[in-house]
Design a protein around this motif. Sequence first.
Motif, PDB file in Angstrom:
ATOM      1  N   ARG A 291       2.037   8.848 -67.116  1.00  0.00           N
ATOM      2  CA  ARG A 291       1.854  10.082 -66.911  1.00  0.00           C
ATOM      3  C   ARG A 291       2.896  11.072 -67.457  1.00  0.00           C
ATOM      4  NH1 ARG A 291      -0.519  13.668 -62.132  1.00  0.00           N
ATOM      5  NH2 ARG A 291       1.772  13.880 -61.136  1.00  0.00           N
ATOM      6  N   LEU A 292       2.501  11.742 -68.625  1.00  0.00           N
ATOM      7  CA  LEU A 292       3.755  13.390 -68.649  1.00  0.00           C
ATOM      8  C   LEU A 292       3.144  14.094 -67.892  1.00  0.00           C
ATOM      9  CD1 LEU A 292       4.280  12.301 -72.826  1.00  0.00           C
ATOM     10  CD2 LEU A 292       5.076  11.273 -70.747  1.00  0.00           C
ATOM     11  N   SER A 293       4.470  15.666 -68.015  1.00  0.00           N
ATOM     12  CA  SER A 293       3.930  16.257 -67.135  1.00  0.00           C
ATOM     13  C   SER A 293       4.841  17.376 -68.165  1.00  0.00           C
ATOM     14  CB  SER A 293       5.298  16.299 -66.055  1.00  0.00           C
ATOM     15  OG  SER A 293       4.358  15.535 -64.836  1.00  0.00           O
ATOM     16  N   CYS A 294       4.117  18.829 -68.517  1.00  0.00           N
ATOM     17  CA  CYS A 294       5.276  19.777 -68.941  1.00  0.00           C
ATOM     18  C   CYS A 294       5.167  21.107 -68.001  1.00  0.00           C
ATOM     19  CB  CYS A 294       4.178  20.288 -70.184  1.00  0.00           C
ATOM     20  SG  CYS A 294       4.557  21.779 -70.966  1.00  0.00           S
ATOM     21  N   ALA A 295       6.145  21.384 -67.609  1.00  0.00           N
ATOM     22  CA  ALA A 295       5.780  22.646 -66.514  1.00  0.00           C
ATOM     23  C   ALA A 295       6.829  23.735 -66.980  1.00  0.00           C
ATOM     24  CB  ALA A 295       7.561  22.050 -65.186  1.00  0.00           C
ATOM     25  N   ALA A 296       5.841  25.324 -66.699  1.00  0.00           N
ATOM     26  CA  ALA A 296       6.547  26.106 -67.106  1.00  0.00           C
ATOM     27  C   ALA A 296       6.907  26.732 -66.512  1.00  0.00           C
ATOM     28  CB  ALA A 296       5.350  26.975 -67.523  1.00  0.00           C
ATOM     29  N   SER A 297       7.981  27.866 -67.316  1.00  0.00           N
ATOM     30  CA  SER A 297       8.634  28.422 -65.981  1.00  0.00           C
ATOM     31  C   SER A 297       9.202  30.194 -66.749  1.00  0.00           C
ATOM     32  CB  SER A 297      10.393  27.678 -65.727  1.00  0.00           C
ATOM     33  OG  SER A 297      11.160  27.665 -67.334  1.00  0.00           O
ATOM     34  N   GLY A 298       9.115  31.143 -66.618  1.00  0.00           N
ATOM     35  CA  GLY A 298       9.304  32.343 -66.793  1.00  0.00           C
ATOM     36  C   GLY A 298       7.851  32.772 -67.446  1.00  0.00           C
ATOM     37  N   PHE A 299       6.755  32.424 -67.272  1.00  0.00           N
ATOM     38  CA  PHE A 299       5.639  32.844 -67.445  1.00  0.00           C
ATOM     39  C   PHE A 299       4.374  31.610 -67.314  1.00  0.00           C
ATOM     40  CE2 PHE A 299       3.842  29.479 -70.549  1.00  0.00           C
ATOM     41  CZ  PHE A 299       4.256  28.354 -70.649  1.00  0.00           C
ATOM     42  N   THR A 300       3.032  32.627 -67.147  1.00  0.00           N
ATOM     43  CA  THR A 300       1.551  31.606 -66.547  1.00  0.00           C
ATOM     44  C   THR A 300       1.696  30.785 -67.602  1.00  0.00           C
ATOM     45  OG1 THR A 300       2.099  33.622 -65.280  1.00  0.00           O
ATOM     46  CG2 THR A 300      -0.213  32.655 -64.956  1.00  0.00           C
ATOM     47  N   LEU A 301       1.424  29.766 -67.229  1.00  0.00           N
ATOM     48  CA  LEU A 301       0.993  28.853 -68.332  1.00  0.00           C
ATOM     49  C   LEU A 301      -0.564  29.052 -68.237  1.00  0.00           C
ATOM     50  CD1 LEU A 301       2.501  25.156 -68.809  1.00  0.00           C
ATOM     51  CD2 LEU A 301      -0.618  25.408 -67.891  1.00  0.00           C
ATOM     52  N   ASP A 302      -1.656  29.420 -67.113  1.00  0.00           N
ATOM     53  CA  ASP A 302      -3.093  29.304 -67.536  1.00  0.00           C
ATOM     54  C   ASP A 302      -2.912  30.209 -68.186  1.00  0.00           C
ATOM     55  OD1 ASP A 302      -4.037  30.656 -64.543  1.00  0.00           O
ATOM     56  OD2 ASP A 302      -2.486  31.136 -65.657  1.00  0.00           O
ATOM     57  N   SER A 303      -2.299  31.030 -69.065  1.00  0.00           N
ATOM     58  CA  SER A 303      -2.877  32.865 -70.092  1.00  0.00           C
ATOM     59  C   SER A 303      -2.138  31.988 -71.158  1.00  0.00           C
ATOM     60  CB  SER A 303      -1.896  33.985 -69.641  1.00  0.00           C
ATOM     61  OG  SER A 303      -1.568  34.074 -68.468  1.00  0.00           O
ATOM     62  N   TYR A 304      -2.333  31.093 -71.349  1.00  0.00           N
ATOM     63  CA  TYR A 304      -1.837  29.807 -73.015  1.00  0.00           C
ATOM     64  C   TYR A 304      -2.707  28.530 -72.777  1.00  0.00           C
ATOM     65  CZ  TYR A 304       1.627  33.784 -73.255  1.00  0.00           C
ATOM     66  OH  TYR A 304       2.339  35.051 -73.204  1.00  0.00           O
ATOM     67  N   GLY A 305      -2.770  28.837 -74.099  1.00  0.00           N
ATOM     68  CA  GLY A 305      -3.145  27.015 -74.752  1.00  0.00           C
ATOM     69  C   GLY A 305      -1.690  26.570 -74.789  1.00  0.00           C
ATOM     70  N   ILE A 306      -1.830  24.879 -74.274  1.00  0.00           N
ATOM     71  CA  ILE A 306      -0.697  24.547 -74.392  1.00  0.00           C
ATOM     72  C   ILE A 306      -1.217  22.949 -75.415  1.00  0.00           C
ATOM     73  CG2 ILE A 306       1.375  22.730 -73.136  1.00  0.00           C
ATOM     74  CD1 ILE A 306       1.277  25.654 -73.027  1.00  0.00           C
ATOM     75  N   GLY A 307      -0.095  22.611 -76.309  1.00  0.00           N
ATOM     76  CA  GLY A 307      -0.521  21.700 -76.997  1.00  0.00           C
ATOM     77  C   GLY A 307       0.298  20.466 -76.421  1.00  0.00           C
ATOM     78  N   TRP A 308       0.154  19.198 -76.770  1.00  0.00           N
ATOM     79  CA  TRP A 308       1.558  18.022 -77.261  1.00  0.00           C
ATOM     80  C   TRP A 308       1.079  17.649 -78.416  1.00  0.00           C
ATOM     81  CZ3 TRP A 308       4.186  16.737 -72.601  1.00  0.00           C
ATOM     82  CH2 TRP A 308       3.812  16.817 -71.579  1.00  0.00           C
ATOM     83  N   PHE A 309       3.015  17.601 -78.290  1.00  0.00           N
ATOM     84  CA  PHE A 309       3.215  16.992 -80.305  1.00  0.00           C
ATOM     85  C   PHE A 309       3.991  15.560 -80.227  1.00  0.00           C
ATOM     86  CE2 PHE A 309       1.370  20.176 -82.580  1.00  0.00           C
ATOM     87  CZ  PHE A 309       1.024  21.417 -81.935  1.00  0.00           C
ATOM     88  N   ARG A 310       3.417  14.460 -80.501  1.00  0.00           N
ATOM     89  CA  ARG A 310       4.833  13.725 -80.449  1.00  0.00           C
ATOM     90  C   ARG A 310       5.347  13.405 -82.368  1.00  0.00           C
ATOM     91  NH1 ARG A 310       0.923   8.681 -79.949  1.00  0.00           N
ATOM     92  NH2 ARG A 310      -0.910   8.530 -81.461  1.00  0.00           N
ATOM     93  N   GLN A 311       6.603  12.806 -82.085  1.00  0.00           N
ATOM     94  CA  GLN A 311       7.087  12.397 -83.264  1.00  0.00           C
ATOM     95  C   GLN A 311       7.608  11.278 -83.357  1.00  0.00           C
ATOM     96  OE1 GLN A 311       9.568  15.577 -84.931  1.00  0.00           O
ATOM     97  NE2 GLN A 311       9.699  14.877 -86.796  1.00  0.00           N
ATOM     98  N   ALA A 312       7.177  10.399 -83.926  1.00  0.00           N
ATOM     99  CA  ALA A 312       7.926   8.488 -84.037  1.00  0.00           C
ATOM    100  C   ALA A 312       8.807   8.464 -85.322  1.00  0.00           C
ATOM    101  CB  ALA A 312       6.749   7.502 -84.568  1.00  0.00           C
ATOM    102  N   PRO A 313      10.046   8.049 -85.035  1.00  0.00           N
ATOM    103  CA  PRO A 313      10.945   8.072 -85.986  1.00  0.00           C
ATOM    104  C   PRO A 313      10.704   7.612 -86.947  1.00  0.00           C
ATOM    105  CG  PRO A 313      11.668   6.577 -83.893  1.00  0.00           C
ATOM    106  CD  PRO A 313      10.048   7.003 -83.915  1.00  0.00           C
TER     107      PRO A 313
END
Length: 125
Positions: free
Chosen positions: A18-40
């Motif tokens: 389970r990955l976590s993405c913690a926000a600071s400095g802004f309210t996260l629920d006001s924005y859409g949040i995406g997860w991306f990945r990059q393999a070598p």
Amino acid sequence: VQLQASGGGLVQPGGSLRLSCAASGFTLDSYGIGWFRQAPGKDREGVSYRSNSGDSRTYYSDSVKGRFTISRDNANNTVYLQMNSLKPEDTAVYYCARRVTWGSSWSLAINYDIWGRGTEVTVSS
């Protein structure tokens, strides 16, 4: 204003993380949040997206649909990515990002302004 991704590690095929993405400095629920990945050696790929609390829609790439689940914890200002049935091809550095434009697909990195530092996921026996 920042995002911090965490929770990566080494896991055997078929395992979960389970990955976590913690926000600071802004309210996260006001924005859409995406997860991306990059393999070598590969381009950055959109994995999942959750829109803001206004409608809370979720989207997944075909490669992870049915195995990954994105969720939001507004009380902790955090978005999670539950990854089950992991495969070696899921090995990558995973990033979370804040979406600020909607002119094109959620999976395009150009729509995001703030990116977390990334957390590495390795799926190997």
